[in-house]
Design a protein around this motif. Structure first.
Motif, PDB file in Angstrom:
ATOM      1  N   UNK A 131       0.852  -1.194   0.000  1.00  0.00           N
ATOM      2  CA  UNK A 131       0.000   0.000   0.000  1.00  0.00           C
ATOM      3  C   UNK A 131       0.884   1.239   0.000  1.00  0.00           C
ATOM      4  N   UNK A 132       0.617   2.142  -0.947  1.00  0.00           N
ATOM      5  CA  UNK A 132       1.349   3.401  -1.005  1.00  0.00           C
ATOM      6  C   UNK A 132       0.524   4.488  -0.335  1.00  0.00           C
ATOM      7  N   UNK A 133       1.137   5.216   0.592  1.00  0.00           N
ATOM      8  CA  UNK A 133       0.491   6.337   1.268  1.00  0.00           C
ATOM      9  C   UNK A 133       0.972   7.638   0.642  1.00  0.00           C
ATOM     10  N   UNK A 134       0.032   8.379   0.034  1.00  0.00           N
ATOM     11  CA  UNK A 134       0.392   9.664  -0.560  1.00  0.00           C
ATOM     12  C   UNK A 134       0.686  10.701   0.512  1.00  0.00           C
ATOM     13  N   UNK A 135       0.013  10.597   1.651  1.00  0.00           N
ATOM     14  CA  UNK A 135       0.244  11.551   2.736  1.00  0.00           C
ATOM     15  C   UNK A 135       1.643  11.376   3.322  1.00  0.00           C
ATOM     16  N   UNK A 136       2.055  10.111   3.494  1.00  0.00           N
ATOM     17  CA  UNK A 136       3.372   9.839   4.081  1.00  0.00           C
ATOM     18  C   UNK A 136       4.452   9.656   3.027  1.00  0.00           C
ATOM     19  N   UNK A 137       4.032   9.593   1.755  1.00  0.00           N
ATOM     20  CA  UNK A 137       4.949   9.415   0.632  1.00  0.00           C
ATOM     21  C   UNK A 137       5.844   8.199   0.809  1.00  0.00           C
ATOM     22  N   UNK A 138       5.215   7.068   1.169  1.00  0.00           N
ATOM     23  CA  UNK A 138       5.968   5.822   1.318  1.00  0.00           C
ATOM     24  C   UNK A 138       5.051   4.624   1.114  1.00  0.00           C
ATOM     25  N   UNK A 139       5.672   3.495   0.764  1.00  0.00           N
ATOM     26  CA  UNK A 139       4.934   2.247   0.615  1.00  0.00           C
ATOM     27  C   UNK A 139       5.115   1.412   1.871  1.00  0.00           C
ATOM     28  N   UNK A 140       4.080   0.674   2.217  1.00  0.00           N
ATOM     29  CA  UNK A 140       4.140  -0.251   3.338  1.00  0.00           C
ATOM     30  C   UNK A 140       3.578  -1.592   2.898  1.00  0.00           C
ATOM     31  N   UNK A 141       4.202  -2.655   3.380  1.00  0.00           N
ATOM     32  CA  UNK A 141       3.586  -3.952   3.218  1.00  0.00           C
ATOM     33  C   UNK A 141       2.656  -4.142   4.409  1.00  0.00           C
ATOM     34  N   UNK A 142       1.387  -4.437   4.119  1.00  0.00           N
ATOM     35  CA  UNK A 142       0.436  -4.686   5.194  1.00  0.00           C
ATOM     36  C   UNK A 142       0.197  -6.181   5.280  1.00  0.00           C
ATOM     37  N   UNK A 143      -0.170  -6.652   6.464  1.00  0.00           N
ATOM     38  CA  UNK A 143      -0.315  -8.090   6.668  1.00  0.00           C
ATOM     39  C   UNK A 143      -1.444  -8.400   7.641  1.00  0.00           C
ATOM     40  N   UNK A 144      -2.129  -9.516   7.352  1.00  0.00           N
ATOM     41  CA  UNK A 144      -3.172 -10.054   8.229  1.00  0.00           C
ATOM     42  C   UNK A 144      -2.937 -11.554   8.337  1.00  0.00           C
ATOM     43  N   UNK A 145      -3.037 -12.077   9.529  1.00  0.00           N
ATOM     44  CA  UNK A 145      -2.866 -13.510   9.753  1.00  0.00           C
ATOM     45  C   UNK A 145      -3.992 -14.315   9.117  1.00  0.00           C
ATOM     46  N   UNK A 146      -3.647 -15.469   8.574  1.00  0.00           N
ATOM     47  CA  UNK A 146      -4.651 -16.400   8.038  1.00  0.00           C
ATOM     48  C   UNK A 146      -5.658 -16.827   9.105  1.00  0.00           C
ATOM     49  N   UNK A 147      -5.282 -16.710  10.371  1.00  0.00           N
ATOM     50  CA  UNK A 147      -6.154 -17.150  11.470  1.00  0.00           C
ATOM     51  C   UNK A 147      -7.436 -16.331  11.578  1.00  0.00           C
ATOM     52  N   UNK A 148      -7.451 -15.116  11.031  1.00  0.00           N
ATOM     53  CA  UNK A 148      -8.548 -14.215  11.349  1.00  0.00           C
ATOM     54  C   UNK A 148      -9.502 -13.898  10.213  1.00  0.00           C
ATOM     55  N   UNK A 149      -9.225 -14.380   9.023  1.00  0.00           N
ATOM     56  CA  UNK A 149     -10.128 -14.142   7.900  1.00  0.00           C
ATOM     57  C   UNK A 149     -10.066 -15.353   6.972  1.00  0.00           C
ATOM     58  N   UNK A 150     -11.233 -15.822   6.535  1.00  0.00           N
ATOM     59  CA  UNK A 150     -11.264 -17.003   5.666  1.00  0.00           C
ATOM     60  C   UNK A 150     -12.409 -16.897   4.667  1.00  0.00           C
ATOM     61  N   UNK A 151     -12.569 -17.931   3.868  1.00  0.00           N
ATOM     62  CA  UNK A 151     -13.535 -17.919   2.772  1.00  0.00           C
ATOM     63  C   UNK A 151     -14.985 -17.833   3.239  1.00  0.00           C
ATOM     64  N   UNK A 152     -15.254 -18.135   4.489  1.00  0.00           N
ATOM     65  CA  UNK A 152     -16.629 -18.039   5.004  1.00  0.00           C
ATOM     66  C   UNK A 152     -17.008 -16.623   5.420  1.00  0.00           C
ATOM     67  N   UNK A 153     -16.041 -15.735   5.472  1.00  0.00           N
ATOM     68  CA  UNK A 153     -16.294 -14.389   5.986  1.00  0.00           C
ATOM     69  C   UNK A 153     -16.913 -13.458   4.953  1.00  0.00           C
ATOM     70  N   UNK A 154     -17.747 -12.564   5.474  1.00  0.00           N
ATOM     71  CA  UNK A 154     -18.350 -11.470   4.710  1.00  0.00           C
ATOM     72  C   UNK A 154     -17.790 -10.195   5.334  1.00  0.00           C
TER      73      UNK A 154
END
Length: 195
Positions: A96-119
Motif C-alpha cells: 500500500x502506497x500512502x500519498x500523505x506519508x509518501x511511502x509504501x508499506x507492506x500490510x499483513x493479516x494472519x490467516x487465522x482471522x479471515x477465511x472464505x466463510x467471511x463477509x
C-alpha cells in the motif's frame, strides 16, 4: 453525516488543496462520542449485509472500525504495517502506497482471522486515490472472503479513488464527501435533493 461534517468544518485544518488535517478528532486525538456515532451510522448502513468481520488498516481506521464492530457485534481485524515476532508466517500481504506519508508499506493479516466463510466490511478514515482500500481488498481476495462493502469516514471526491472503486461495482459508503479543499476551505459534495 452532519456531525462529522460539522467537526471537519470546526476542527479540521486544510493544509493544501489535497491535504486535510483531522488529528484533533480522528487520527491523533480521538473523539469517542463522534466514533460511537460513526459506528452506529455504519452499522445502520450495512445492517442487512451479513457482515462477519470488519477489516481496517492501522492505525487511524482502528477507532471507527472498533465502534462499528461493537454496533454490528462482529470482530475487527486491522492489517499491520510492520511485522512482529508474533506475526511472521501464514500471512495475507499487500503493498500500500500512502500519498500523505509518501511511502509504501507492506500490510499483513494472519490467516487465522479471515477465511472464505467471511463477509467483510472494509473500513478506513480517508479515501483519496484508493490505495489503502485496494490493498485491503487484495487481502480479502487472498482469503477467498466476500467483500460486502467499503465504509469511509472522509472521501476526497475530487480524487479518483471512490470513482474507481464504484466503477468496479463495489459498494462504497462515505460519511463525508469533500468536493474540494481550494482556498483553504472545505467544500462538501452537495447531497442529492439538498436545498
Amino acid at each position: 453525516m452532519e456531525l462529522l461534517e460539522r467537526k471537519i468544518r470546526e476542527e479540521g485544518r486544510v493544509l493544501s488543496a489535497s491535504v486535510l488535517k483531522v488529528d484533533a478528532f480522528i487520527n491523533h486525538q480521538i473523539d469517542p462520542v463522534l466514533m460511537d456515532s460513526i459506528g452506529r451510522e455504519f452499522a445502520d448502513r450495512f445492517s442487512g449485509a451479513g457482515i462477519t468481520k470488519i477489516l481496517t488498516l492501522e492505525s487511524s481506521g482502528i477507532a471507527p472500525a472498533q465502534m462499528t464492530g461493537l454496533h454490528l457485534q462482529v470482530p475487527v481485524i486491522f492489517a499491520r504495517k510492520r511485522r512482529s515476532l508474533t506475526l511472521n508466517d501464514q500471512l495475507y500481504t499487500s503493498e500500500v502506497y500512502s500519498f500523505t506519508k509518501e511511502q509504501s508499506n507492506e500490510i499483513a493479516v494472519s490467516h487465522d482471522f479471515i477465511n472464505a466463510d467471511d463477509h467483510v466490511l472494509i473500513l478506513d478514515d480517508f479515501l483519496a486515490n484508493g490505495q489503502a482500500a485496494l490493498g485491503l481488498l487484495h487481502i480479502v481476495e487472498q482469503a477467498g472472503a466476500s467483500l460486502e462493502g467499503i465504509g469511509i469516514l472522509i472521501e476526497k471526491a475530487f480524487q479518483e479513488g471512490g470513482e474507481g472503486l464504484r466503477n468496479r461495482g463495489i459498494r462504497v459508503e462515505s460519511l463525508a464527501r469533500i468536493a474540494s479543499l481550494e482556498n483553504g476551505r472545505v467544500n462538501f459534495v452537495e447531497k442529492v435533493g439538498a436545498q
